[in-house]
Design an enzyme around this catalytic site. Sequence first.
Site, mmCIF file in Angstrom:
data_model
loop_
_atom_site.group_PDB
_atom_site.id
_atom_site.type_symbol
_atom_site.label_atom_id
_atom_site.label_comp_id
_atom_site.label_asym_id
_atom_site.label_seq_id
_atom_site.Cartn_x
_atom_site.Cartn_y
_atom_site.Cartn_z
ATOM 1 N N LYS A 133 -63.495 -5.546 -6.715
ATOM 2 C CA LYS A 133 -62.726 -6.503 -7.775
ATOM 3 C C LYS A 133 -63.741 -7.619 -7.986
ATOM 4 O O LYS A 133 -63.466 -8.400 -8.944
ATOM 5 C CB LYS A 133 -61.383 -6.653 -7.363
ATOM 6 C CG LYS A 133 -60.481 -5.737 -7.527
ATOM 7 C CD LYS A 133 -60.388 -4.699 -8.781
ATOM 8 C CE LYS A 133 -59.844 -5.536 -9.875
ATOM 9 N NZ LYS A 133 -59.563 -4.483 -10.933
HETATM 10 N N1 PMP Z 1 -58.901 0.012 -4.681
HETATM 11 C C1 PMP Z 1 -58.424 -1.118 -4.393
HETATM 12 C C2 PMP Z 1 -58.407 -1.593 -3.003
HETATM 13 C C3 PMP Z 1 -58.211 -2.302 -5.352
HETATM 14 O O1 PMP Z 1 -57.637 -3.359 -5.127
HETATM 15 C C4 PMP Z 1 -58.171 -1.796 -6.689
HETATM 16 C C5 PMP Z 1 -57.692 -2.659 -7.787
HETATM 17 N N2 PMP Z 1 -56.428 -3.153 -7.639
HETATM 18 C C6 PMP Z 1 -58.657 -0.515 -7.055
HETATM 19 C C7 PMP Z 1 -58.890 0.298 -6.105
HETATM 20 C C8 PMP Z 1 -58.909 -0.034 -8.413
HETATM 21 O O2 PMP Z 1 -59.704 -0.700 -9.145
HETATM 22 P P1 PMP Z 1 -59.474 -0.698 -10.942
HETATM 23 O O3 PMP Z 1 -58.647 -2.058 -11.077
HETATM 24 O O4 PMP Z 1 -60.851 -1.156 -11.129
HETATM 25 O O5 PMP Z 1 -58.842 0.394 -11.457
#
Ligand code: PMP
Length: 337
Positions: A56
Amino acid sequence: MGLLRKNADGVRMDTKDGFIGSVGNTPLIRLASVSDETGCEILGKAEFLNPGGSVKDRAALFIIVDAEQKGLIGPGGTVVEGTAGNTGIGLVHICNVRGYDCIIYMPDNQSQEKVDLIRALGAEVRVVPTVPYRDEMNYQKQAGRFAATLDNAIWANQFDNVANRRAHYETTGPEVWHQTGGSVDAFVASTGTGGTLAGVSRYLKEQSKDVRIILADPAGSALYNYVKTGELETTEGPSVGEGIGSTRLTDNLADTEIDDAISIADPECVAMVYRLLYEDGLFMGGSTGVNVAAAMRVAREMGPGHTIVTVLADGGAKYMSRLFNRAWLAARGLTAP
Ligand code: PMP
């Protein structure tokens, strides 16, 4: 964003420019355990090595820079966001660099470590009751309303602000393509906002229509069924994977080419997290367990000889009281090896 600087003696040094210059350009790590077992190259994009510790950081950086370029925030400003954790961590680091205040709304079902961490980094954290998105008291909507009451402030709005997706279109996607020498056959990732999958899908599909894009979904999310049938119907079960799964189609995920979806239940996720730890030496969070378990299934479907890239989204330390707590797992009928 490497910098070749000269020091006082005129010696050229290979450095990065602070926190912001250190976001992205993460290594692509071959996962020996699952690669050797499947005969595929299963590669993990090491997003846990970003300076704020997760995938993120990229979205947080692009959202803030986008707002600055549009003149929505300037010196002395405030960034407000609703986040399950990692976006808040990325945002507060960048707010510190820029001198902005940071106010984070979090639902009360997240790990205490994340709340404590974001406070320690310098944000004001408002933990609010966990209610569905349709409820006006949902943490994201509270963040949006509060930001609108402030001057020189933005609501980062990671779910529907497509600067998030652009971060992955402009950085993660090209990195994956170049690091695999264009040989990537499939990209597999779970989604929270969808920014990672949507941005990488757009970039890779532009390079080659043959790259398969697979959405990995935890139990309790509606996106598996959305990809399979077009209906946002929630699957059964709880999920230990924090920050992933969704019951709605965000603006970031909308109009994304996705070839298939795989649903990963908790036991498979937990087994994979511990396998990565004990066999590959990688201490990862739950979403990475979902990602690598799904990548392994894709490898089995495609057969040996393929290159499959997934995301090592964040490290395990934030989940000590949950995923790495045997009593917490046992109370949910889950066992750690
Ligand atoms: N894995 C973790 C640990 C996350 O915090 C997030 C985002 N909240 C994601 C995956 C997914 O990423 P995205 O928001 O780009 O879909």
